[in-house]
Scaffold this motif. Sequence first.
Motif, PDB file in Angstrom:
ATOM      1  N   HIS A   1       0.859  -1.176   0.000  1.00 33.20           N
ATOM      2  CA  HIS A   1       0.000   0.000   0.000  1.00 33.20           C
ATOM      3  C   HIS A   1       0.895   1.226   0.000  1.00 33.20           C
ATOM      4  O   HIS A   1       1.680   1.429   0.923  1.00 33.20           O
TER       5      HIS A   1
ATOM      6  N   HIS B   1       0.972   5.140   0.196  1.00 35.05           N
ATOM      7  CA  HIS B   1       0.133   6.290   0.530  1.00 35.05           C
ATOM      8  C   HIS B   1       0.979   7.555   0.411  1.00 35.05           C
ATOM      9  O   HIS B   1       2.007   7.699   1.062  1.00 35.05           O
TER      10      HIS B   1
ATOM     11  N   GLU C   1       0.586  11.717   0.533  1.00 30.89           N
ATOM     12  CA  GLU C   1      -0.330  12.785   0.947  1.00 30.89           C
ATOM     13  C   GLU C   1       0.448  14.096   0.873  1.00 30.89           C
ATOM     14  O   GLU C   1       1.448  14.264   1.547  1.00 30.89           O
TER      15      GLU C   1
ATOM     16  N   GLU D   1      -7.083  13.153  -6.207  1.00 34.33           N
ATOM     17  CA  GLU D   1      -7.206  12.070  -5.238  1.00 34.33           C
ATOM     18  C   GLU D   1      -7.320  10.766  -6.015  1.00 34.33           C
ATOM     19  O   GLU D   1      -8.130  10.651  -6.935  1.00 34.33           O
TER      20      GLU D   1
ATOM     21  N   LYS E   1      -7.268   6.400  -6.104  1.00 36.71           N
ATOM     22  CA  LYS E   1      -7.189   5.053  -5.559  1.00 36.71           C
ATOM     23  C   LYS E   1      -6.915   4.140  -6.743  1.00 36.71           C
ATOM     24  O   LYS E   1      -7.701   4.065  -7.683  1.00 36.71           O
TER      25      LYS E   1
ATOM     26  N   THR F   1       3.719  -0.133  -7.984  1.00 40.72           N
ATOM     27  CA  THR F   1       2.553   0.493  -7.366  1.00 40.72           C
ATOM     28  C   THR F   1       2.647   2.015  -7.397  1.00 40.72           C
ATOM     29  O   THR F   1       1.669   2.712  -7.161  1.00 40.72           O
ATOM     30  N   SER F   2       3.835   2.528  -7.654  1.00 42.46           N
ATOM     31  CA  SER F   2       4.057   3.978  -7.590  1.00 42.46           C
ATOM     32  C   SER F   2       4.264   4.671  -8.932  1.00 42.46           C
ATOM     33  O   SER F   2       3.851   5.809  -9.123  1.00 42.46           O
TER      34      SER F   2
ATOM     35  N   ARG G   1      -3.639  13.137  -2.921  1.00 42.58           N
ATOM     36  CA  ARG G   1      -3.687  11.927  -2.089  1.00 42.58           C
ATOM     37  C   ARG G   1      -3.659  10.746  -3.048  1.00 42.58           C
ATOM     38  O   ARG G   1      -4.528  10.606  -3.901  1.00 42.58           O
ATOM     39  N   TYR G   2      -2.617   9.959  -2.911  1.00 43.84           N
ATOM     40  CA  TYR G   2      -2.504   8.773  -3.782  1.00 43.84           C
ATOM     41  C   TYR G   2      -2.498   7.535  -2.909  1.00 43.84           C
ATOM     42  O   TYR G   2      -1.655   7.397  -2.027  1.00 43.84           O
ATOM     43  N   ASP G   3      -3.460   6.663  -3.136  1.00 45.53           N
ATOM     44  CA  ASP G   3      -3.438   5.363  -2.484  1.00 45.53           C
ATOM     45  C   ASP G   3      -3.319   4.300  -3.557  1.00 45.53           C
ATOM     46  O   ASP G   3      -4.235   4.086  -4.348  1.00 45.53           O
TER      47      ASP G   3
ATOM     48  N   TYR H   1      -2.693   0.331  -4.277  1.00 44.89           N
ATOM     49  CA  TYR H   1      -2.695  -0.997  -3.656  1.00 44.89           C
ATOM     50  C   TYR H   1      -2.250  -2.024  -4.675  1.00 44.89           C
ATOM     51  O   TYR H   1      -2.840  -2.121  -5.764  1.00 44.89           O
TER      52      TYR H   1
END
Lengths: 759, 315, 154
Positions: free
Chosen positions: A156, A158, A160, A302, A304, A320-321, A337-339, A341
């Motif tokens: 994960h 995250h 911010e 933002e 997901k 993932t990035s 905001r990047y989430d 997964y």
Amino acid sequence: MDENLKIVGKRVIRSDSYAKVTGGALYTADLKLPGMLYAKVLRSPYPHAKILNIDVSKALKVPGVKAAISGFDAYGVKWGVFRYTQDHAMLPTDKVRYIGEDVAAVAAVDEESAIEALSLIKVEYEPLEAVFDPVEAMKDTAPQIHEQYKNNINIHIHIEVGDVDKAMAKAYIVREDTFKAKGEAYAMMEPYAVVASYANGYLDLWMPNAGPHVRAKALSNLLKLPLNRVRVRHINSGGAFGGRSEVAPGDLVASLLSIKSGRPVKLVLTREENAMCSRQVHDIIATVKTGMKKDGTIVAKEYKTIYDGGAYSSTGPIATSIPYYVYEECYRLPNVRYDGYRVFTNKGIRGMYGCHGRAFLAGNEAQMDLMAKELGLDPVEVRLKNGLTAGELTATKSKIISCGLKDTIIQAAEKSDFKKKWKKHTRNKGIGMGCVAIMCGFPMGFRSGSSCYVKINDDGQVTLITGMVDNGQGNESLAVQVASEVLGIPMDDINLVNADTEVTNLDPGSYSQAAAYVGANAVKAACEDARKKIIAIASKKLGVPEEEIDLKDRVAYSVKTPDKRMPISWITREAFFKGEPIVGTGSFFPDIDLEREWVSKPEGQMAGTYSFGTSVAEIEIDEETGKIKVPKFIAAHDCGRPINPMAVEGQMEGSVGQAGIATIFEGNMWYKGFLLNPDLLEYKVPLACDMPDIETIIVSSNDPKGPFGAKEGGLTIRMNAYSAIACAFTNATGMLFEELPLTPDNVLKLLEKNKGGKR
Amino acid sequence: MILPKFDYKKARTIEEALELYNKHDGNAFYLAGGTDLVPLIKLRLLQPKVIIDLKGIDGLKDIKKINNSLVVGPNITLFELKQNPFIKDYFPCLFESLEATSCKTLQMRGTIGGNILQNTRCLQYNKSLEWRTARGFCLKMGGKVCNVVPNSKSCFSNYCGDNAPSLMTIDAKAKLVSAKGERTVRLEKLFSEDGRSPFTIKPGEILKEIIIPLKKTKGAYEKLTVRGSIDYPLVGVAVTVKKDAAVVAVTGIGPSPHLYEIKEINEKSINEVADWAYEDARPVLNAVLTPLYRKKMVPVLIKRAFKRIGAGGGR
Amino acid sequence: MKTIKVMLNVNNEKVTLQVKPYETLLETLRERLSLTGAKESCSLGSCGACTVLVNGTPMRSCLILTPEVEGASITTIEGLKNGEKLHPLQQAFMEKGAVQCGFCTSGMILTAKALLDRNKKPEKRDIVKTMSSNICRCTGYKKIIEAVEETSKK
């Protein structure tokens, strides 16, 4: 020196091409060593099952079989790029996690005996419930694929930055959309192959790889052999595109078989095995929420994003990035905001891809166009408004060193008459634009840098020794061309020894877009070191100051009085007389923040520099069949100074196929854990007749730290060509794509929905 | 990928070929161009004891005009056939389907006989033995279930030949020969409509001739694929117009082509056939585009073909 | 199983071989004759990487049994040079930058050679169509088509 370049910047014939057009270039499967055995792998028929027992004893009784192994013959070490992702045994002993996973293997004197022996290996399994959809896999009720990763969440990420919620609340318009994309196949023409030869305590290996040094290190870990005992040798590679970056199960298999049998072992995967059992590309679901000011300025993003990670970690956090980073390196994102997964499923192992992230990137770009249109802006204006410029920081505080983004946008737009066509498009015709930035190299600890040696031989010819590896993109020729420039010696006089861990020094490999920027910089530095020594001797011999001397056409001469000159071969011999043969060493380490970490500290300088690119696609949709045609494609690329423009164009053109036309053709199809198109017939690699008329524009800039101002060449197009197609689709139809590829069935469904919808 | 063990025999005459076939208890396959057969053997979908090469047989490679017919030897390659002036002049539909078949290189190897008699295809069938073993054998492999339509007792594999449908629209017949003698059947009679074993050809029978009545026709072949070359049709539509009448053949969906006749061409009759063909088409999820989509494309391609021919008024 | 005696003329050299009845021409060339310029990529005839010329016609050597081509003249990429002189297509592929990873290159050049031998001045359309028999993953085909076009103009 930069102003009077002799060969850098010229369209030179690649140094590797003669061997390739005459059939003399050897690839791994072409190798034949004395006593060599042929290996075959027994693979898991289950997507998820406990291994109860593996018995290879009967296989060993087949005449001609010299070794048979399973994971129980390995050393219990698991591979992972990061300490926290070491979960891949390559030959499992606990359970299998995808159909086609390597379970056992044999080596025999011929392939027929090996195939016969495979059928005699007994494996007892206890099938387990499997999960194939990443969203399902995240649920509490889903089967756990690895014990240590709860809800099958492998990684994960995250990120911010700023205050997203506040910025969204204040934004003039906000839009949220979800985009999907099927994973692609690398479909490199060369199926994976390994030759392993263990003799006298040393293991020699040949395989297509995108970084011999990292490969050798991984194998030294897996085999519990000291690093100096594992030597990855040079061999040509039939395409990689990210799919040859990591150690492969076949490497371990061939190595163990060679160690067991004491003979060289060759393993060549079939096309189907290459698709199912070497690396695959992530399927992606990206939810993109964007807030914009009335003037089109992006105020917040933002995200997901869910990556279908297959059975093991692979480059987990990097995969993932990256789609996010190449976007923030292109546009000003004040609040983010990047989430991300990465989720395990019972599907094949996945890796990075040259075109990685198409759902995310094309989604961002197409959505931006729709929002801008609502605000009365066209795609060109909104990109120029939000695009980063040199000296600015990205959202996660990476400085943009040099930046030709604006030029690529303007030139691509002018060349395509974009604004006019975009505004006045006819029904079902459209034009679209995609932009992106690419980091040249990224943090890989002490392996982020490259070193090079050069020696001048007695006739004035040169041997260049570098860890740089070529997967077909032309890195070898690039190194030779750079050396030729610095040393004033024609490319033909330069022999290259590269990508051989026994003789070459550390290099980050060719998968982090580091070859041109990092590797070639090290070559340049080594050659400059040798050049200095040549000039010092010439200065004495010619009686002219060092600053006055230049090297050209194998001769050292005075720039002021050109008849004062002597061949470099004489200088070389002079050096030998003195007992000080001319050798040069050089290295380059990019200016990056080594504290930066993908998960724990996603902040700081990501790369030495960034390249930029803009793609423009024109499309026509057949309303009745949903078929998309792409008549025209324009790609503009700021690659710094192109070392060999012809090679850069080749990269850009290849990208138009692999990322651009792929947008309408390519995607892996699954039935549960079974890949339905693991071949070159049903997996649709574009053909010559499917290609648009391509125009490439190289926007030459001069990166202050790049070798002769060079940056990475071509990858920006590989990561924005799909955006151009997706945006053209939006222009043509007024809608966003939902899932890639935009195959005719998918397009027709969208068109029908559009007709029935509000418009 | 290596081939499994089998013996290779080259026949010089049809009699010799038939004899060889009988000698091997039927565990033999005839080889022409091999572009369909060899991949099937490589994938272990066929496990022959012997391969009987028919390319050495004189007479199977001729094109002759006999009376009012064009008699085509099955071993003539698609590329050669395409060059024959009769084809372009008399049978534009066949010319177009030949042109649309696979790619140029494979047209130079693949034969018209082999192309007609190519096996049906399915995404879950044309796979390696390992893949299929893991998945479980389907009806076409001798198993008890269809892997695409779980409760089905019939096989939905697709016949993907481009040229048999065109030939059907121009009344082609096939002359078959066996130890018992010769028989001539209309081409459509070659198809069993059973995907497991898609042809009515009897064990050992050899396709000797394709006989086409020499009458000038108008026609077109419409083929839906993802790529512009190499691909098999996801749907193919052959249309031949003779005076006021027309014949339509649909290929690529299900185990045999479907044939339709129009007695009098007009917009209404074309629409009726298009609707009828749409109803008939039962694609399943065994090719790279969705079944519903492929079904929808049947009438679209039929209408397009007519429009291109310039018959029935068009739009 | 008995082997079969096959006589071939490979790159202007007569060879007599004992081959397996189920041996493909690609295997014979690569394994017996060490002519590894023809590549095995898909092995099912879908990609063209194994293309060689059989009596001047381009063929997927992965789909041909060696006994089938008894007596034939085979040209592989290794046989294209005339002494040290490259075939104009080889030269053009280098000069135009039509070569990247090189895995499809021999098949591409031989496919193009067969075309130009048939038709000295093909139109671009014909070139594109013919070259659409082979898959290349690297180049986007532009420089390959240019190389063939350039050669045809000479």
